[in-house]
Design an enzyme around this catalytic site. Structure first.
Site, PDB file in Angstrom:
ATOM      1  N   ASN A 243      -4.496   7.623   4.310  1.00  7.17           N
ATOM      2  CA  ASN A 243      -4.120   6.922   5.540  1.00  7.17           C
ATOM      3  C   ASN A 243      -2.651   7.162   5.833  1.00  7.17           C
ATOM      4  O   ASN A 243      -1.797   6.969   4.956  1.00  7.17           O
ATOM      5  CB  ASN A 243      -4.348   5.413   5.372  1.00  7.17           C
ATOM      6  CG  ASN A 243      -3.864   4.621   6.574  1.00  7.17           C
ATOM      7  OD1 ASN A 243      -4.416   4.728   7.666  1.00  7.17           O
ATOM      8  ND2 ASN A 243      -2.802   3.859   6.384  1.00  7.17           N
ATOM      9  N   GLU A 244      -2.358   7.615   7.034  1.00  9.41           N
ATOM     10  CA  GLU A 244      -0.975   7.790   7.504  1.00  9.41           C
ATOM     11  C   GLU A 244      -0.054   8.345   6.417  1.00  9.41           C
ATOM     12  O   GLU A 244       0.924   7.699   6.023  1.00  9.41           O
ATOM     13  CB  GLU A 244      -0.444   6.471   8.062  1.00  9.41           C
ATOM     14  CG  GLU A 244      -1.165   6.073   9.318  1.00  9.41           C
ATOM     15  CD  GLU A 244      -0.541   4.885  10.034  1.00  9.41           C
ATOM     16  OE1 GLU A 244       0.315   4.211   9.455  1.00  9.41           O
ATOM     17  OE2 GLU A 244      -0.915   4.640  11.189  1.00  9.41           O
TER      18      GLU A 244
ATOM     19  N   CYS B 147      10.554  10.017  -8.561  1.00  8.21           N
ATOM     20  CA  CYS B 147       9.951   9.907  -9.897  1.00  8.21           C
ATOM     21  C   CYS B 147      10.165  11.226 -10.648  1.00  8.21           C
ATOM     22  O   CYS B 147      10.566  12.228 -10.056  1.00  8.21           O
ATOM     23  CB  CYS B 147       8.473   9.537  -9.804  1.00  8.21           C
ATOM     24  SG  CYS B 147       7.399  10.897  -9.314  1.00  8.21           S
TER      25      CYS B 147
ATOM     26  N   ARG C  98       0.830  -1.208   0.000  1.00  8.30           N
ATOM     27  CA  ARG C  98       0.000   0.000   0.000  1.00  8.30           C
ATOM     28  C   ARG C  98       0.863   1.256   0.000  1.00  8.30           C
ATOM     29  O   ARG C  98       2.078   1.182   0.213  1.00  8.30           O
ATOM     30  CB  ARG C  98      -0.931  -0.025   1.199  1.00  8.30           C
ATOM     31  CG  ARG C  98      -0.182   0.084   2.494  1.00  8.30           C
ATOM     32  CD  ARG C  98      -1.141  -0.022   3.647  1.00  8.30           C
ATOM     33  NE  ARG C  98      -0.415   0.131   4.886  1.00  8.30           N
ATOM     34  CZ  ARG C  98      -0.951  -0.050   6.070  1.00  8.30           C
ATOM     35  NH1 ARG C  98      -2.215  -0.424   6.177  1.00  8.30           N
ATOM     36  NH2 ARG C  98      -0.253   0.137   7.150  1.00  8.30           N
TER      37      ARG C  98
ATOM     38  N   GLU D 262      -7.008   5.058  15.188  1.00  9.69           N
ATOM     39  CA  GLU D 262      -6.669   3.648  15.357  1.00  9.69           C
ATOM     40  C   GLU D 262      -6.106   3.484  16.758  1.00  9.69           C
ATOM     41  O   GLU D 262      -5.117   4.124  17.094  1.00  9.69           O
ATOM     42  CB  GLU D 262      -5.610   3.211  14.335  1.00  9.69           C
ATOM     43  CG  GLU D 262      -6.079   3.283  12.911  1.00  9.69           C
ATOM     44  CD  GLU D 262      -5.015   2.834  11.922  1.00  9.69           C
ATOM     45  OE1 GLU D 262      -4.017   2.228  12.341  1.00  9.69           O
ATOM     46  OE2 GLU D 262      -5.197   3.108  10.730  1.00  9.69           O
TER      47      GLU D 262
ATOM     48  N   CYS E 208       8.335  14.283  -9.247  1.00  5.15           N
ATOM     49  CA  CYS E 208       8.945  14.823  -8.027  1.00  5.15           C
ATOM     50  C   CYS E 208      10.230  15.575  -8.366  1.00  5.15           C
ATOM     51  O   CYS E 208      10.495  16.645  -7.831  1.00  5.15           O
ATOM     52  CB  CYS E 208       9.226  13.712  -7.021  1.00  5.15           C
ATOM     53  SG  CYS E 208       7.725  13.151  -6.209  1.00  5.15           S
TER      54      CYS E 208
ATOM     55  N   CYS F  33       2.500   7.900  -6.138  1.00  2.00           N
ATOM     56  CA  CYS F  33       3.158   9.173  -5.841  1.00  2.00           C
ATOM     57  C   CYS F  33       2.116  10.281  -5.882  1.00  2.00           C
ATOM     58  O   CYS F  33       1.447  10.478  -6.907  1.00  2.00           O
ATOM     59  CB  CYS F  33       4.265   9.460  -6.851  1.00  2.00           C
ATOM     60  SG  CYS F  33       4.958  11.090  -6.491  1.00  2.00           S
TER      61      CYS F  33
END
Ligand code: GAL
Length: 656
Positions: A141-142, A150, A103, A299, A153, A107
């Protein structure tokens, strides 16, 4: 106050959903978080959306009175998207594209990924934007400030540098590239740092690349939040974070969001030695400081962790309940447990939830159910918050820059902050952890350990605080670097020298060697890691070194500056020193101290301006008793008592 769970309906057969939601409701679960990794179910083929299953789950939850935290699934794009556009995959610092099937491998600077991410987010926001069951939105998420190499970037970073330093000459100047023939003659030679150890690469380049990665995440969050807000004006928006080496500047992330939320995994193994203090409360204070208001846990620990690391021990009795209440004691208003059931498939199958693989409700389920019942008694805590007279400052730049260039054996920036946090905790104080540019006027004591990278607005803010009468504590490794992460040609602590009234004439990075300091009253303490050898200008010595060639030189100083006072601690001391020091500071500044608390007992207070509620948490493996100055009413069991008796990891909450 609400307890919720993280649920992944896409991982279970439909026949389980109703039984799950029924059991959640009868247990006392008020919220479920869904959707964060489910893109391939929401958009199984390009442009073909399937919301029927999500409609069904949300309807099921609402039939049982359970609200929903809806997540955008942008962490895990579906494989058809990768197949069509392989360039959306992150490129690691080693130059290789990340493996598919794990996961977080997209990018967030890839224009094509962004197009699709915006579209799925918009679809969700339009469909559920005014749905009464949606109580909050979670973006991705996080999120990390991951170092991607790449093309998007690389080009973005070059533009970022040109925006800041005008041209290649400006970049050369800022980065000091004449060292090791690193001078750029064209922007095409500028590249992102590689997997080679950071300490060998240009420190200015590395810090600037991290700022770029962090800012990319901030922009991503801002864009996603504005898409959600357009169609979903009602429910608040957040993203769930966890602290790690590659974290983005969370202060800037949460600027664009309604509340902060944290993934809370306190330690499951109790350290050996009854005297050893360990606690997760520092992290909880850090997250509250992100928006300087109450937060959510998205969480929360529910059982043994593991999967990509060996499994941790099982939670000891009371830990599941106690750690959730500890989060509430530090300002959480909602605690969502990760996860309702333990996955039977996929790489995360050993990260335990409330229900085990067996599907037989066990010890942890019953403790969780007990937590849900306890939380129903916490209504008086609605609209209460933590008010503190003590602040510890956390600088994101210093965190990153110090992590990149180890200063001495065992030296960790966050440990410097924790040393003080632990010391004030021993006296039952509320402690804020906030960024250096925040309004400091409300604090009686401000501790700013190792402000390593100078930032003009933070420096002005800190001077203003002391000029107006504040008590400030600075430490070694302050004022070392300019904004470009270069050393400054001035005696340390450079910009803070006048405030400190002393300067560093030399330093000794002693690593794990142990030495001694002696304070003004003749008490001796151990010190290690770092020794600044100080010369007094207007300051007085508070403690002196007792060893080495700088024996009798000041180690800790105090200086009156305008209406305020600045302490400087040139070394890293043992916990006894910090406790004594914290106690003196609290006494001098009229901050109430609770003396003689048993080791591991943590006391915090939440207030609504009228009523005060005191939390007593036993974060230790031993039974403990704390006497109260008068009879107090416990909101946990509605009984009056004049002493608190707690089993390991148990919490009591009394009205003052
Ligand atoms: C968190 C993550 C969750 C899950 C959990 C396992 O960091 O957000 O999705 O992987 O760890 O402990």
């Amino acid at each position: 106050m609400r307890i919720g769970v993280d649920y992944y309906p896409e991982q279970w057969s439909k026949s389980l959903w109703i039984r799950d939601v029924e059991l959640m409701a009868s247990t006392g679960v008020k919220l479920v978080r869904i959707g964060e990794f489910a893109w391939s179910r929401l958009e199984p083929r390009e442009g073909v959306f399937d919301f029927a299953w999500l409609d069904e789950v949300i309807a099921l939850c609402s039939n049982y009175g359970i609200g929903v935290v809806l997540c955008t699934p942008t962490n895990c794009p579906p494989l058809w998207l990768y197949e069509k556009y392989p360039d959306i995959v992150r490129v690691g610092e080693d130059g290789n594209r990340l493996q598919l099937g794990v996961r977080g491998h997209r990018c967030i600077n890839s224009p094509i990924f962004l197009e699709y991410a915006k579209r799925i987010t918009e679809q969700l926001a339009r469909r559920y934007g005014v749905h009464p069951s949606i109580k909050a939105w979670q973006i991705d998420n996080e999120l990390e400030a991951y170092p991607c190499r790449c093309e998007a970037c690389k080009n973005g970073f070059r533009q970022w540098l040109l925006d800041r330093f005008n041209d290649v000459d400006g970049i050369n100047q800022a980065f000091g590239t004449s060292v090791w023939s690193g001078e750029y003659s064209s922007i095409t030679q500028v590249d992102l740092p590689t997997a080679y150890p950071k300490a060998w690469q240009n420190p200015s380049l590395c810090l600037e690349a991290h700022r770029f990665a962090s800012d990319s995440t901030v922009t991503f969050v801002r864009n996603m939040a504005s898409i959600i807000r357009r169609s979903a004006p009602l429910a608040p928006i957040t993203t769930n974070v966890r602290f790690h080496e590659e974290m983005p500047d969370f202060y800037r992330i949460f600027d664009n969001l309604d509340f902060a939320s944290y993934d809370n995994y306190p330690m499951l193994s109790v350290p050996a030695g009854a005297e050893y203090l360990y606690s997760h409360s520092f992290e909880l204070d850090v997250i509250r400081g992100m928006k300087e208001k109450n937060f959510w846990i998205m969480e929360q620990l529910s059982g043994p962790t593991g999967s990509w690391v060996p499994m941790s021990p099982a939670s000891k009795p009371n830990m599941i309940k106690g750690y959730a209440l500890q989060a509430i004691a530090h300002g959480a208003d909602t605690v969502m447990h990760f996860r309702w059931r333990t996955a039977c498939t996929g790489a995360e199958m050993h990260s335990h939830g409330i229900l085990d693989h067996s599907n037989v409700p066990g010890r942890r389920y019953f403790e969780f159910a007990d937590l849900c019942q306890t939380v129903t008694k916490l209504k008086p805590l609605e609209n209460t918050e933590i008010v503190s007279s003590i602040a510890i400052l956390l600088s994101h730049d210093s965190f990153y820059a110090l992590g990149m260039q180890p200063q001495t054996e065992n030296y960790h920036y966050i440990e410097q902050l924790r040393n003080f946090h632990r010391a004030f905790t021993r006296f039952g104080a509320n402690i804020d952890v906030v960024e250096p540019t925040t309004d400091l006027s409300r604090y009686k004591i401000v501790v700013a350990p190792s402000l390593y990278v100078n930032d003009n607005s933070a420096i002005e803010n800190i001077y203003r605080y002391v000029i107006n009468g504040g008590t400030l504590v600075l430490t070694n490794r302050s004022g070392v670097k300019d904004r470009n992460n270069n050393c400054i040609m001035e005696p340390l602590p450079t910009a803070f020298r006048e405030l400190v009234g002393a300067e560093v004439v030399e330093y000794d990075p002693i690593g794990d060697e142990e030495q001694r300091i002696i304070d003004f009253s003749g008490r001796e303490f151990k010190c290690t890691e770092w020794c600044d050898i100080l010369k007094l200008n207007t300051a007085r010595a508070y403690a002196e070194y007792a060893d080495s060639f700088y024996r009798s030189c000041p180690a800790v100083t105090v200086n009156e500056y305008c209406k305020g006072l600045t302490y400087y601690i040139g070394t890293v001391c043992d916990s006894e020193f910090y406790e004594k020091f914290a106690s003196n500071l609290m006494k001098q500044n009229g901050v109430p101290r609770l003396n003689g608390l048993p080791v591991g007992v943590e006391i915090t207070t939440r207030t609504n301006g009228n009523d005060e509620f005191i939390f007593f948490f036993n974060n230790s493996p031993n039974n403990t008793t704390i006497g109260l100055p008068k009879h107090m009413f416990s909101i946990i069991d509605s009984a009056e008592r004049d002493r608190i008796e707690l089993k390991p990891f148990e919490m009591d909450i009394v009205r003052k």
